[in-house]
Scaffold this motif. Structure first.
Motif, PDB file in Angstrom:
ATOM      1  N   ASP A   1      -3.117  11.229   4.410  1.00 56.65           N
ATOM      2  CA  ASP A   1      -3.406  10.549   5.822  1.00 56.65           C
ATOM      3  C   ASP A   1      -4.669  11.084   6.187  1.00 56.65           C
ATOM      4  O   ASP A   1      -4.785  12.461   6.286  1.00 56.65           O
ATOM      5  CB  ASP A   1      -2.286  11.038   6.611  1.00 56.65           C
ATOM      6  N   GLU A   2      -5.717  10.184   6.272  1.00 51.84           N
ATOM      7  CA  GLU A   2      -7.160  10.456   6.738  1.00 51.84           C
ATOM      8  C   GLU A   2      -7.004  11.480   7.960  1.00 51.84           C
ATOM      9  O   GLU A   2      -7.756  12.281   8.047  1.00 51.84           O
ATOM     10  CB  GLU A   2      -7.985   9.274   7.120  1.00 51.84           C
TER      11      GLU A   2
ATOM     12  N   LYS B   1      -6.685   1.857  -2.519  1.00 54.76           N
ATOM     13  CA  LYS B   1      -5.998   1.419  -1.342  1.00 54.76           C
ATOM     14  C   LYS B   1      -4.925   2.365  -1.076  1.00 54.76           C
ATOM     15  O   LYS B   1      -4.657   3.115  -2.132  1.00 54.76           O
ATOM     16  CB  LYS B   1      -5.359   0.085  -1.811  1.00 54.76           C
ATOM     17  N   THR B   2      -4.203   2.393   0.036  1.00 51.15           N
ATOM     18  CA  THR B   2      -3.232   3.323   0.217  1.00 51.15           C
ATOM     19  C   THR B   2      -1.750   2.769  -0.276  1.00 51.15           C
ATOM     20  O   THR B   2      -0.784   3.377  -0.389  1.00 51.15           O
ATOM     21  CB  THR B   2      -2.819   3.543   1.905  1.00 51.15           C
ATOM     22  N   TYR B   3      -1.772   1.481  -0.470  1.00 54.96           N
ATOM     23  CA  TYR B   3      -0.455   0.827  -1.196  1.00 54.96           C
ATOM     24  C   TYR B   3      -0.720   1.057  -2.722  1.00 54.96           C
ATOM     25  O   TYR B   3      -1.753   0.860  -3.103  1.00 54.96           O
ATOM     26  CB  TYR B   3      -0.181  -0.410  -0.781  1.00 54.96           C
ATOM     27  N   LYS B   4       0.404   1.494  -3.424  1.00 57.45           N
ATOM     28  CA  LYS B   4       0.198   1.830  -4.818  1.00 57.45           C
ATOM     29  C   LYS B   4       1.182   0.761  -5.712  1.00 57.45           C
ATOM     30  O   LYS B   4       0.429   0.204  -6.397  1.00 57.45           O
ATOM     31  CB  LYS B   4       0.855   3.385  -5.259  1.00 57.45           C
TER      32      LYS B   4
ATOM     33  N   THR C   1      -4.040  10.272  -4.289  1.00 59.27           N
ATOM     34  CA  THR C   1      -4.814  10.346  -2.834  1.00 59.27           C
ATOM     35  C   THR C   1      -3.966   9.160  -1.923  1.00 59.27           C
ATOM     36  O   THR C   1      -4.309   9.123  -0.691  1.00 59.27           O
ATOM     37  CB  THR C   1      -6.247   9.723  -3.169  1.00 59.27           C
ATOM     38  N   TYR C   2      -3.442   8.147  -2.454  1.00 54.99           N
ATOM     39  CA  TYR C   2      -2.661   7.066  -1.555  1.00 54.99           C
ATOM     40  C   TYR C   2      -1.643   7.953  -0.597  1.00 54.99           C
ATOM     41  O   TYR C   2      -1.536   7.150   0.583  1.00 54.99           O
ATOM     42  CB  TYR C   2      -1.961   6.084  -2.562  1.00 54.99           C
ATOM     43  N   LYS C   3      -1.223   9.144  -1.013  1.00 51.30           N
ATOM     44  CA  LYS C   3      -0.303   9.661  -0.213  1.00 51.30           C
ATOM     45  C   LYS C   3      -1.037  10.361   0.984  1.00 51.30           C
ATOM     46  O   LYS C   3      -0.296  10.882   2.020  1.00 51.30           O
ATOM     47  CB  LYS C   3       0.469  10.821  -0.834  1.00 51.30           C
TER      48      LYS C   3
ATOM     49  N   ARG D   1     -12.236   6.855   1.908  1.00 51.45           N
ATOM     50  CA  ARG D   1     -11.113   6.288   1.031  1.00 51.45           C
ATOM     51  C   ARG D   1     -11.757   5.398   0.095  1.00 51.45           C
ATOM     52  O   ARG D   1     -12.329   4.486   0.689  1.00 51.45           O
ATOM     53  CB  ARG D   1      -9.888   5.738   1.779  1.00 51.45           C
TER      54      ARG D   1
END
Ligand code: PEP
Ligand code: MN
Length: 337
Positions: free
Chosen positions: A49-50, A67-70, A45-47, A64
């Protein structure tokens, strides 16, 4: 991530949505949020884009949860990253690493005096700007390649690792004798530069932009990590606020906050945040106390003669007593200088 969808979504639309997410390695499971039809999304899901998710037919909202960084996240890598510099020093370990030197290199003689003083004080890394991104084009822009040559000479003579700032990708091969490549606050969002630094393996010291959130700083580090370079050091250097009493506001809360979220080492640069040498000692001690893995200070023999950032540069003669106090603070929290 959770998405809610309109109650009149058709089976065909759901099928297409499942297919869309499957391609992105994301699975959906249907649920109800009160009366609302919803899907819980798991996988990469981090990939997502909302903004794109919200454009899908019948999607009403999108929340979300992760976090968007993995790669920078502590959830992905539990052990702390220790950045080794030339197998000489380790940043992110028990020892708090001091980095000191002039804002900009102005001559070999001046740089040599500073390096000799750092050597006496056992400060393990020297900083020095050669390419200086200045707010005004009329201000001193640095000695550029000549500055890097001086730093390279100092590095050989004193066997001291060097930090210097890069401002553009095309300069990368000039940094062969720089041990830690700095990305300045102004370039924290220069994503092409970050990608290029991710494709080489020298440690990168990534400064927080004065207007950047913690998440944005971590996403910038993600650009370097996801391109293959794990050697990233984060640096708090102050954020902009309404109060001009100090140059920026030294956001020390970012240190424990970053450490809650990432395994990357975090250092603090009090010089650029405060803009005033008189405040440096107190805030350096505070930075050590709150868990910084390193401190970067601007120091000079003669701040009155500086071509850049003289007001915030500590006189070298003040360093010994600062280090002594910092050692006491470090011992109190089980670390050392
Ligand atoms: C520097 O370290 O010399 C510098 C320009 O800092 P910043 O990018 O934090 O302004
Ligand atoms: Mn400076």
């Amino acid at each position: 991530m959770i998405i809610t969808v309109s109650s009149n979504i058709t089976n065909q639309e759901v099928k297409e949505m499942i297919k869309y997410f499957k391609q992105k390695n994301v699975n959906l499971s249907e649920t109800l949020l009160g009366e609302k039809k919803a899907f819980v999304l798991t996988g990469d899901t981090y990939k997502l884009d909302e903004q794109s998710v919200l454009c899908l037919p019948k999607v009403l909202s999108c929340i979300r949860l992760t976090k968007t960084y993995k790669l920078a996240s502590l959830e992905t890598k539990k052990e702390k990253t220790i950045v080794n510099v030339n197998s000489q020093i380790a940043i992110g370990d028990k020892k708090i690493i001091f980095i000191a030197g002039p804002c900009s290199i102005v001559s070999y003689e001046d740089a040599k005096k500073i390096a000799a003083a750092l050597n006496n004080l056992k400060i393990p890394v020297m900083r020095g700007g050669a390419f200086k991104p200045r707010t005004s084009p009329y201000f001193f822009q640095g000695l550029e390649e000549e500055g890097l040559k001086i730093l390279s000479q100092i590095r050989n003579e004193f066997n001291i690792p060097i930090v210097s700032e890069i401002t553009k990708i095309s300069d990368l091969d000039k940094f062969a004798n720089v041990d830690i490549i700095q990305v300045g606050a102004r370039n924290m969002k220069n994503y092409e530069l970050l990608k290029a630094l991710g494709k080489q393996n020298k440690p990168v010291l990534l400064k927080r932009g004065p207007d950047a959130t913690i998440d944005e700083l971590l996403l910038s580090s993600e650009y370097i990590l996801s391109n293959g370079n794990p050697n990233v050091i984060l640096c708090e250097r102050g954020i902009r606020s309404f109060d001009k009493s100090t140059r920026y506001v030294l956001d020390l809360s970012s240190v424990p906050l970053l450490k809650k979220q990432t395994h990357l080492p975090v250092i603090v640069d009090p010089s650029h945040a405060l803009g005033d040498f008189a405040l440096i000692e107190a805030m350096t001690l505070a930075a050590v106390a709150c868990g910084a893995d390193g401190i970067m200070l601007e120091v000079l023999e003669d701040p009155e003669k500086a071509l850049s950032d003289g007001k915030q540069s500590l006189k070298i003669t003040k360093l010994a007593s600062l280090l002594e106090k910092a050692q006491k603070v470090a011992s109190a929290i089980g670390r050392e200088i």
